[in-house]
Design a protein around this motif. Structure first.
Motif: not given
Length: 514
Positions: A330-355
């Motif tokens: 369950a932990l791996q599925i949960w983490s994948l969902m968060a990582a996929l969202y960040a990949s989708y939003a990387i150009d919208r939110l920017g690197r500094r905000l995510l980091v």
């Protein structure tokens, strides 16, 4: 700064964004669909690493594996986990020369072939020594594939999809982790050595697919230009980015920007050889960030969850193997969902905000884990143990927001082409050093200190946040060549983009288009 500078250029003259046809998207263009299918083939390289970490976590919950290898613990268990990264260390001196020498595709194929051999030996293991040797081979082969694959992804991608696709590379670590977690959960019910041999066999599946297909994939246009094969590079860009039209303004801009950037690296920045990684202020700034991020990806407390989750769960009273395997899956599925969202939003939110959001939340959630762990250790409160599990999930999602998608993507985009393979090799080398330490020391320290070991990581995470606040540079809304030149000063960017625009006009594009 660049001596002499570039002639003044208007934003309209040097912008690539306004040249891109908004109607050309990945889902309605046959060539882009094909290109992205090849990129998916490259992205699964990361799945192998994720599979390994989760598989080793799962195997430690399998009585069949423990009995086969005489219940390894402490230092021996640490060696079984760390040996893959020791194998990786052996390959790092050679990986950039293979990637730059024979090309990205062949480097991926070479690494995948070695991993196939390692997975076969691991499946057939009859002793601890055989299992260790197989894992060494898997780590050695993975070095070559993991050096070349993310570079080929970022160097092939259509401009508007470059950052999300490159971010997906490391995010798909969790796809391998999910398959391994649920494979070990299922194989738990096999009452013989195939309970651990089956997960070992499946570890080779991504590499088998790559060995069969990757040599048919397109080669990096940047690598082709660096080898003087400009006609092939232009044809590749045109075929996948513009339906075969070599005079398309996007293709002409990309092609000429690649040539300008390579010329700048050779003649102005002198980015040639290992010494140049630290020879200039811009390169030293790059390497300071890259080395720090590499350490942070493994020294953020995540190593306990990636390789020793079963030990952590034992410490808070969750000792049932089936329950441990279920939590891991369950932990791996949960983490994948968060990582996929960040990949989708990387150009919208920017690197500094995510980091910065990720680093702050990780510190907060790890502190909460330490408090709850302490409460359970001292008073045996069941609710505190359950709270630790909840904060493990929250911490993992915070980690996945940055270090899963951005670690590789940010590294390859801030490095110029001539240093990209060497810089990425340094990045992976540092990760392996950090992993070897974590994999070997974590079980010993956790056994000796218990919940107090968490306090070490809480302090370290706070230091990470401070470093990232001062040193992370925002890179969104730039082409790959512009991003790499960013660390050499605005004049460098101006010179490269001016030459790109000028070259595109000379090659037949109209003044209006460029």
């Amino acid at each position: 700064m660049v001596a002499g500078g570039a002639p003044p250029a208007t934003v309209q003259e040097t912008s690539l964004a306004h040249l891109i046809d908004p109607k050309r998207t990945w889902y309605n263009n046959r060539r882009l669909i094909t290109l992205n299918a090849w990129i998916v083939l490259l992205l699964i390289t990361s799945s192998t690493t994720g599979y390994d970490g989760s598989m080793m976590n799962g195997l430690q919950s399998l009585p069949q594996w423990e009995s086969s290898f005489h219940n390894p613990s402490n230092g021996k268990l640490g060696l079984l986990n760390a040996i893959q990264n020791i194998g990786a260390l052996a390959g790092y001196p050679f990986a950039p020369y293979v990637s730059d020498g024979v090309g990205r595709r062949r480097a991926v194929w070479f690494g995948a072939a070695i991993m196939c051999i390692g997975a076969a030996i691991q499946t057939a293991s009859q002793s601890v020594g055989m299992f260790i040797g197989a894992r060494f081979l898997i780590g050695f082969g993975n070095t070559f594939a993991a050096n070349a694959a993310p570079m080929l992804v970022t160097e092939l991608s259509y401009p508007t999809y470059r950052a999300p696709l490159t971010s997906l590379y490391n995010s798909l670590w969790y796809s391998g982790a999910i398959i391994a977690a649920w494979t070990t959960f299922g194989s738990f019910r096999i009452n013989n050595t195939w309970a651990w041999r089956l997960p070992s066999l499946l570890q080779g599946l991504p590499s088998i697919i790559q060995v069969v297909l990757v040599l048919f994939a397109p080669e990096s246009p940047r690598w082709l230009v660096s080898k003087g094969r400009e006609a092939e590079a232009l044809k590749t860009l045109a075929y996948y980015h513009a339906d075969g039209n070599e005079q398309d303004p996007v293709v002409q801009f990309e092609f000429n920007e690649i040539k300008a950037a390579l010329e700048f690296d050779r003649t102005v920045a002198a980015n040639v050889g290992w010494k140049s990684l630290f020879a200039t202020p811009g390169n030293r700034k790059r390497m300071r960030i890259i080395i720090a991020i590499a350490f942070f990806t493994q020294w953020s407390g995540n190593g306990l969850l990636s390789y020793y989750l079963s030990k952590v769960l034992n410490e808070i009273g969750i000792t049932d193997s089936s329950t441990q395997l279920l939590i891991n899956g369950a932990l791996q599925i949960w983490s994948l969902m968060a990582a996929l969202y960040a990949s989708y939003a990387i150009d919208r939110l920017g690197r500094r905000l995510l980091v910065l959001s990720s680093a702050g939340l990780m510190t907060l959630f790890y502190m909460a884990q330490a408090i709850c762990f302490s409460e359970y250790a001292q008073h045996g409160t069941a609710a505190a143990g359950h709270a630790v599990v909840a904060f493990i999930f929250l911490f993992s999602s915070a980690y996945a927001l940055t270090f899963s998608p951005l670690a590789i993507a940010y590294t390859v985009e801030i490095l110029p082409f001539n240093l990209r393979a060497k810089g990425l090799s340094i990045f992976n080398f540092v990760i392996s050093l950090a992993l070897i330490f974590n994999q070997y020391v974590n079980p010993i320290a956790l056994g000796a200190l218990g919940w107090k070991y968490y306090l070490v990581y809480v302090c370290w995470l706070a230091c990470e946040f401070i470093f990232l606040w001062f040193f992370i540079v925002e890179t969104k809304d730039r082409t790959l060549e512009e991003t790499a030149a960013l660390f050499d000063g605005e004049d460098a960017i101006g010179q490269i983009t001016h030459k790109a625009a000028q070259g595109a006009r000379e090659d037949g594009s109209s003044e209006k288009d460029v």
